[in-house]
Scaffold this active site. Structure first.
Site, PDB file in Angstrom:
ATOM      1  N   CYS A   2       0.846  -1.204   0.000  1.00  0.00           N
ATOM      2  CA  CYS A   2       0.000   0.000   0.000  1.00  0.00           C
ATOM      3  C   CYS A   2       0.879   1.251   0.000  1.00  0.00           C
ATOM      4  CB  CYS A   2      -0.867   0.009   1.247  1.00  0.00           C
ATOM      5  SG  CYS A   2      -1.883  -1.448   1.396  1.00  0.00           S
ATOM      6  N   ARG A  27       4.041   1.424  -6.958  1.00  0.00           N
ATOM      7  CA  ARG A  27       3.999   0.301  -5.995  1.00  0.00           C
ATOM      8  C   ARG A  27       2.915  -0.708  -6.344  1.00  0.00           C
ATOM      9  NH1 ARG A  27       6.413   2.078  -1.015  1.00  0.00           N
ATOM     10  NH2 ARG A  27       5.056   0.801   0.261  1.00  0.00           N
ATOM     11  N   TRP A  74      -3.081  -2.049  -1.656  1.00  0.00           N
ATOM     12  CA  TRP A  74      -2.691  -3.318  -2.279  1.00  0.00           C
ATOM     13  C   TRP A  74      -3.308  -4.380  -1.371  1.00  0.00           C
ATOM     14  CZ3 TRP A  74      -0.201  -5.496  -6.380  1.00  0.00           C
ATOM     15  CH2 TRP A  74       0.274  -6.789  -6.240  1.00  0.00           C
ATOM     16  N   ASN A 100      -0.477   0.523   5.996  1.00  0.00           N
ATOM     17  CA  ASN A 100       0.239  -0.396   5.103  1.00  0.00           C
ATOM     18  C   ASN A 100       0.813  -1.489   5.988  1.00  0.00           C
ATOM     19  OD1 ASN A 100       1.672  -1.706   3.111  1.00  0.00           O
ATOM     20  ND2 ASN A 100       3.419  -0.308   3.200  1.00  0.00           N
ATOM     21  N   GLY A 101       0.404  -2.730   5.762  1.00  0.00           N
ATOM     22  CA  GLY A 101       0.950  -3.827   6.564  1.00  0.00           C
ATOM     23  C   GLY A 101      -0.131  -4.855   6.855  1.00  0.00           C
ATOM     24  N   GLU A 488      14.399 -22.851 -13.840  1.00  0.00           N
ATOM     25  CA  GLU A 488      14.116 -21.458 -13.482  1.00  0.00           C
ATOM     26  C   GLU A 488      15.346 -20.588 -13.748  1.00  0.00           C
ATOM     27  OE1 GLU A 488      11.672 -19.762 -13.068  1.00  0.00           O
ATOM     28  OE2 GLU A 488      12.341 -17.968 -12.024  1.00  0.00           O
ATOM     29  N   LYS A 492      15.387 -17.344 -16.254  1.00  0.00           N
ATOM     30  CA  LYS A 492      15.830 -16.008 -15.829  1.00  0.00           C
ATOM     31  C   LYS A 492      16.866 -15.470 -16.815  1.00  0.00           C
ATOM     32  CE  LYS A 492      13.280 -15.148 -13.828  1.00  0.00           C
ATOM     33  NZ  LYS A 492      12.161 -15.908 -13.571  1.00  0.00           N
ATOM     34  N   GLU A 495      15.453 -14.773 -20.489  1.00  0.00           N
ATOM     35  CA  GLU A 495      14.414 -13.736 -20.681  1.00  0.00           C
ATOM     36  C   GLU A 495      14.953 -12.325 -20.461  1.00  0.00           C
ATOM     37  OE1 GLU A 495      10.990 -13.569 -18.056  1.00  0.00           O
ATOM     38  OE2 GLU A 495      12.095 -14.534 -16.457  1.00  0.00           O
ATOM     39  N   HIS A 511      21.546 -38.314 -22.901  1.00  0.00           N
ATOM     40  CA  HIS A 511      20.568 -38.690 -23.957  1.00  0.00           C
ATOM     41  C   HIS A 511      20.533 -37.645 -25.064  1.00  0.00           C
ATOM     42  CE1 HIS A 511      19.184 -41.950 -21.426  1.00  0.00           C
ATOM     43  NE2 HIS A 511      19.223 -41.100 -20.407  1.00  0.00           N
ATOM     44  N   LYS A 610       4.672  -8.243 -18.276  1.00  0.00           N
ATOM     45  CA  LYS A 610       4.687  -8.746 -16.891  1.00  0.00           C
ATOM     46  C   LYS A 610       3.565  -9.762 -16.680  1.00  0.00           C
ATOM     47  CE  LYS A 610       5.770  -9.414 -12.705  1.00  0.00           C
ATOM     48  NZ  LYS A 610       6.914 -10.343 -12.520  1.00  0.00           N
TER      49      LYS A 610
HETATM   50  C1  AGP Z   1       8.925 -15.361 -15.454  1.00  0.00           C
HETATM   51  O1  AGP Z   1      10.026 -14.594 -15.068  1.00  0.00           O
HETATM   52  C2  AGP Z   1       8.027 -14.614 -16.419  1.00  0.00           C
HETATM   53  N1  AGP Z   1       7.661 -13.345 -15.894  1.00  0.00           N
HETATM   54  C3  AGP Z   1       6.853 -15.461 -16.870  1.00  0.00           C
HETATM   55  O2  AGP Z   1       7.306 -16.736 -17.259  1.00  0.00           O
HETATM   56  C4  AGP Z   1       5.749 -15.651 -15.808  1.00  0.00           C
HETATM   57  O3  AGP Z   1       6.216 -16.492 -14.790  1.00  0.00           O
HETATM   58  C5  AGP Z   1       4.538 -16.315 -16.483  1.00  0.00           C
HETATM   59  O4  AGP Z   1       4.049 -15.438 -17.488  1.00  0.00           O
HETATM   60  C6  AGP Z   1       3.406 -16.632 -15.491  1.00  0.00           C
HETATM   61  O5  AGP Z   1       2.943 -15.446 -14.903  1.00  0.00           O
HETATM   62  P1  AGP Z   1       1.971 -15.565 -13.620  1.00  0.00           P
HETATM   63  O6  AGP Z   1       2.771 -16.208 -12.546  1.00  0.00           O
HETATM   64  O7  AGP Z   1       1.613 -14.145 -13.323  1.00  0.00           O
HETATM   65  O8  AGP Z   1       0.802 -16.383 -14.014  1.00  0.00           O
END
Ligand code: AGP
Length: 615
Positions: A2, A27, A74, A100-101, A488, A492, A495, A511, A610
Site C-alpha cells: 500500500c 507500488r 494493495w 500499510n501492513g 528457473e 531467468k 528472458e 541422452h 509482466k
Molecule cells: C517469469 O520470469 C516470467 N515473468 C513469466 O514466465 C511468468 O512467470 C509467467 O508469465 C506466469 O505469470 P503468472 O505467474 O503471473 O501467471
C-alpha cells in the site's frame, strides 16, 4: 504494498496528497482514498485508480483543508472494493486511518471491539485498528497520540499508519513497525509518505521512523515529537538530508526494480510464512485448506496448472506433494491443459499457481477444470485478481507487487507457500512422521535468515557474470528438487539477457544434450549436498571431460564439487525441499548481472509483458 501519504500545513492539502499518491503508483494498487478535515471529517474512496478518485473529488464541493491523509491499497485482507479501501473511519466518525501492513491478531481484537459495541463495514484488519484506537481514546480518556501508542502496543503484525482526529485537526499521528514510513519536514508544513517520493520535490529534510516508533506532528507548535510504542518514552528524531532522485526512491535506492525485488525476498518470504507457521505450537494455519478439509482428505491426485516461472514452482510442488503427502501429482502447462480435454476425476485436486492472477492460459485452464466439476485451489500474489476470484479457495503469497517482468520474489514465495501447503496436507493425510514434520517446519521457519546470507554473495556472482556474459549459450542442470531450479535459472537468464539457455535434469545430458558441450559452453549445475549429490558429481565429470565450464551452486563447506568447478557459489545447508529457494537467488543475480553487462533492460526485457493476459 500500500501507499501512504499525508500533509499538514498552511497549504491546501488535497492536491498535495493526490499528487503524492501519483508518486506512489509504481507500488501497484487496486484502490485509492482520501480523508481531510474541513469543519467535519470528509472521506472519499474507491476501487480503481487515483484518477477515479480525482473524478469523485471533482464532483464534491470545493474544499481547501490544511490536513489530509490519502492511500493506495494493495489488498491483503478483503477483496478490492470501495468499502475495503482506505482511509477507514472509526465508528463515531471522529478518526480516519490509513495503513500499510498486516495486523495478525485482528480477529481477536475485532471480537473484543464487537463485545464493546463496535460494528464493522469492511473485511479489513485496518478498520479494526482505527476502532481499537477510538475504543482506548474514549474508554481511557486519552489524547489521540497516546491512544495510538497504547493501541499499537496491543497489536501483533506489521504496520505503517497515519491517523487524524477531526476534533484535533492541528495534529497528525504516524507510527511504524515493519513497513516503511517517512516524514518530510518543510518550513511550516509536514509531509508523510511510505517513502520520500510524495514530498522530495518540496523538502529534502526527512525523518524515517524506526520500528516501534510513533510520532505526533503538531502544526500549531510546528513540532514532531517521537515516542516508543513499547513504553511511551520520548525519543530524539533523527533528521536526515535526502539526496535521492525521485526515480531512485521508487526503486528503494536500487538501480532496477528486479534488483530491489531480489533483495526483498527475505521480507517477502517472511510475510508469506507469517501467521501460517505457528512455531511455538508446531502447527500450520491455512484457512483456505482448513475450510475445505474433506477435499484435501479425499484428494487422490493433484493436478497443478501454471505458466513460466509459476510452472517451475509447480514442478517443485510435485516433489513436495509426492514426498510429503504421498499423493500422485502432475504438473501441466496451463496452455496445453486447457485444450487437451483432460480426464478430471471427482477426487482430483486442481492447484493453480499465478503471480499476477491474470495469465490468460492459467485462467482458462481453471475455468475449464471448474466446468468439469473439479475443486480448484489457487496460489496467487494479487488479491482480487481474476484467478483469485475464480478459484474455490486458495492462499496468497505476500510478496507485494512484483514490477520487474522477470519473476523473482514471486517464485521463492510460491515455494515457501507450497512447502507450507505440503506440510499441512501431510498432517491431514497423516503421511509424515512427527519428527520429520517438526524438522521441516523449523527449517522453513529459518529460511528467511538463510536467504539473507545468500544475498551477501552478490559480489562473487558479479565476478562470475563478468567471466561468462559473452557466452552464446548456457546449460543449467539439476536433479530432484533442483531440476526445476535449473529450469528457473535458465528462464531467468534467457528472458533478460537474450542468451540461449536450457535447463535439463542432470542425468538427461547423456541422452543427447551433452553433444552441445565444448570449451565455450558454461554449464551451471545445482550440486548441493542434499539431492543425489554423488550422481551430480559424476554428471559434472562427464561435462569436464568434454571441456565444459562448470559453474556450481554448492552447499557451504563442499570440497568435492569445488575441485571440479571453474567457479562455484556456496549457499547455506537446508532441507532439500527448500534448496530451490536458496539456490534460485544466486541464479537470479547471475542473470541480472549478465543482462546488465550485455546492456539489456532488466526490468522490461524485449518482447515480454509482466502479465500475459492474452493467449
Ligand atoms: C517469469 O520470469 C516470467 N515473468 C513469466 O514466465 C511468468 O512467470 C509467467 O508469465 C506466469 O505469470 P503468472 O505467474 O503471473 O501467471
Amino acid at each position: 504494498m500500500c501507499g501512504i501519504v499525508g500533509y499538514i500545513g498552511q497549504r491546501n492539502a488535497i492536491p498535495l496528497v493526490i499528487n503524492g499518491l501519483k508518486k506512489l503508483e509504481y507500488r501497484g494498487y487496486d484502490s485509492a482514498g482520501i480523508s481531510f478535515v474541513d469543519n467535519d471529517l470528509e472521506t472519499f474512496k474507491t476501487k480503481g485508480k487515483v484518477k477515479d478518485l480525482e473524478k469523485i473529488l471533482k464532483s464534491h464541493k470545493k474544499s481547501s483543508p490544511n490536513v489530509a491523509i490519502a492511500h493506495t491499497r494493495w489488498a491483503t485482507h478483503g477483496i478490492p472494493s470501495d468499502t475495503n479501501s482506505h482511509p477507514h473511519i472509526s465508528n463515531s466518525g471522529r478518526l480516519a486511518l490509513i495503513h500499510n501492513g498486516i495486523i495478525e491478531n485482528y480477529s481477536s481484537l475485532k471480537k473484543l471491539l464487537t463485545n464493546n459495541g463496535f460494528t464493522f463495514k469492511s473485511e479489513t484488519d485496518s478498520e479494526v485498528l482505527v476502532n481499537l484506537i477510538e475504543h482506548l481514546q474514549t474508554s481511557l480518556n486519552l489524547k489521540i497520540g497516546k491512544a495510538v501508542q497504547v493501541a499499537l502496543s496491543k497489536v501483533v503484525g506489521a504496520y505503517a499508519i497515519c491517523v487524524i482526529d477531526k476534533t484535533r485537526p492541528f495534529e497528525m499521528i504516524v507510527a511504524k513497525l515493519g513497513s516503511p514510513l517517512a516524514v518530510g519536514i518543510g518550513s511550516d508544513e509536514f509531509f508523510v509518505g511510505s517513502d520520500a517520493s510524495p514530498f522530495v520535490e518540496f523538502t529534502n529534510r526527512s525523518v524515517y521512523l524506526e520500528d516501534n516508533e510513533v510520532a505526533i506532528i503538531n502544526i500549531l507548535k510546528k513540532s514532531l515529537k517521537l515516542f516508543s510504542i513499547n513504553d511511551g518514552t520520548e525519543l530524539t528524531p533523527k533528521v536526515q538530508e535526502l539526496d535521492y532522485s525521485l526515480e531512485q526512491i521508487e526503486k528503494g535506492g536500487y538501480d532496477y526494480f528486479m534488483l530491489k525485488e531480489i533483495y526483498e525476498q527475505p521480507r517477502a518470504i517472511h510475510d508469506t510464512i507469517r501467521g501460517r507457521l505457528i512455531i511455538n505450537e508446531q502447527k500450520i494455519k491455512l484457512s483456505g485448506i482448513d475450510e475445505n478439509l474433506e477435499k484435501f482428505k479425499n484428494a487422490e491426485r493433484i493436478i497443478i496448472v501454471a505458466c513460466g516461472t509459476s510452472w517451475h514452482a509447480g514442478l517443485v510442488a510435485e516433489y513436495i506433494f509426492e514426498d510429503l503427502c504421498r499423493i500422485p501429482t502432475e504438473v501441466e502447462y496451463a496452455s496445453e491443459f486447457r485444450y487437451r480435454n483432460p480426464v478430471i476425476n471427482k477426487n482430483d485436486l486442481i492447484i493453480s499457481i499465478s503471480q499476477s492472477g491474470e495469465t490468460a492460459d492459467t485462467l482458462a485452464a481453471v475455468k475449464m477444470a471448474k466446468q468439469k466439476g473439479a475443486f480448484i485451489f489457487g496460489i496467487c500474489n494479487v488479491v482480487g485478481s481474476s484467478i483469485a476470484r475464480e478459484v474455490h479457495s486458495g492462499a496468497f503469497t505476500h510478496a507485494g507487487p512484483e514490477i520487474g517482468v522477470a519473476s523473482t520474489k514471486a517464485f521463492t514465495t510460491q515455494i515457501a507457500l507450497l512447502a507450507i501447503i505440503g506440510l499441512r496436507i501431510s498432517q491431514i493425510k497423516k503421511s509424515l512422521n512427527d519428527k520429520i514434520f517438526k524438522n521441516l517446519l523449523n527449517s522453513l521457519n529459518n529460511i528467511t535468515t538463510l536467504s539473507k546470507e545468500v544475498l551477501k554473495l552478490d559480489n562473487i556472482i558479479l565476478k562470475i557474470a563478468k567471466k561468462y556474459h559473452n557466452a552464446p549459450n548456457f546449460l543449467f542442470l539439476g536433479r530432484g528438487y533442483n531440476f526445476p531450479t535449473a529450469l528457473e535459472g535458465a528462464l531467468k537468464l534467457k528472458e533478460i539477457s537474450y542468451i540461449h539457455a536450457e535447463g535439463y535434469p542432470a542425468a538427461e545430458m547423456k541422452h543427447g544434450p551433452i553433444a552441445l558441450v565444448d570449451k565455450n559452453m558454461p554449464v551451471v549445475v545445482v550440486a548441493t549436498k542434499k539431492g543425489f549429490y554423488e550422481k551430480v558429481v559424476s554428471n559434472i565429470q562427464e561435462i569436464k571431460s568434454r571441456e565444459g565450464k562448470i559453474i556450481a551452486i554448492v552447499t557451504k563447506g563442499d570440497t568435492d564439487v569445488k575441485k571440479l568447478s571453474d567457479d562455484f557459489i556456496e549457499i547455506p545447508e537446508c532441507e532439500e525441499l527448500l534448496v530451490p529457494i536458496l539456490a534460485s537467488i544466486p541464479l537470479q543475480l547471475l542473470a541480472y548481472h549478465i543482462a546488465l553487462l550485455r546492456g539489456c533492460n532488466v526490468d522490461q526485457p524485449r518482447n515480454l509483458a509482466k502479465s500475459v493476459t492474452v493467449e
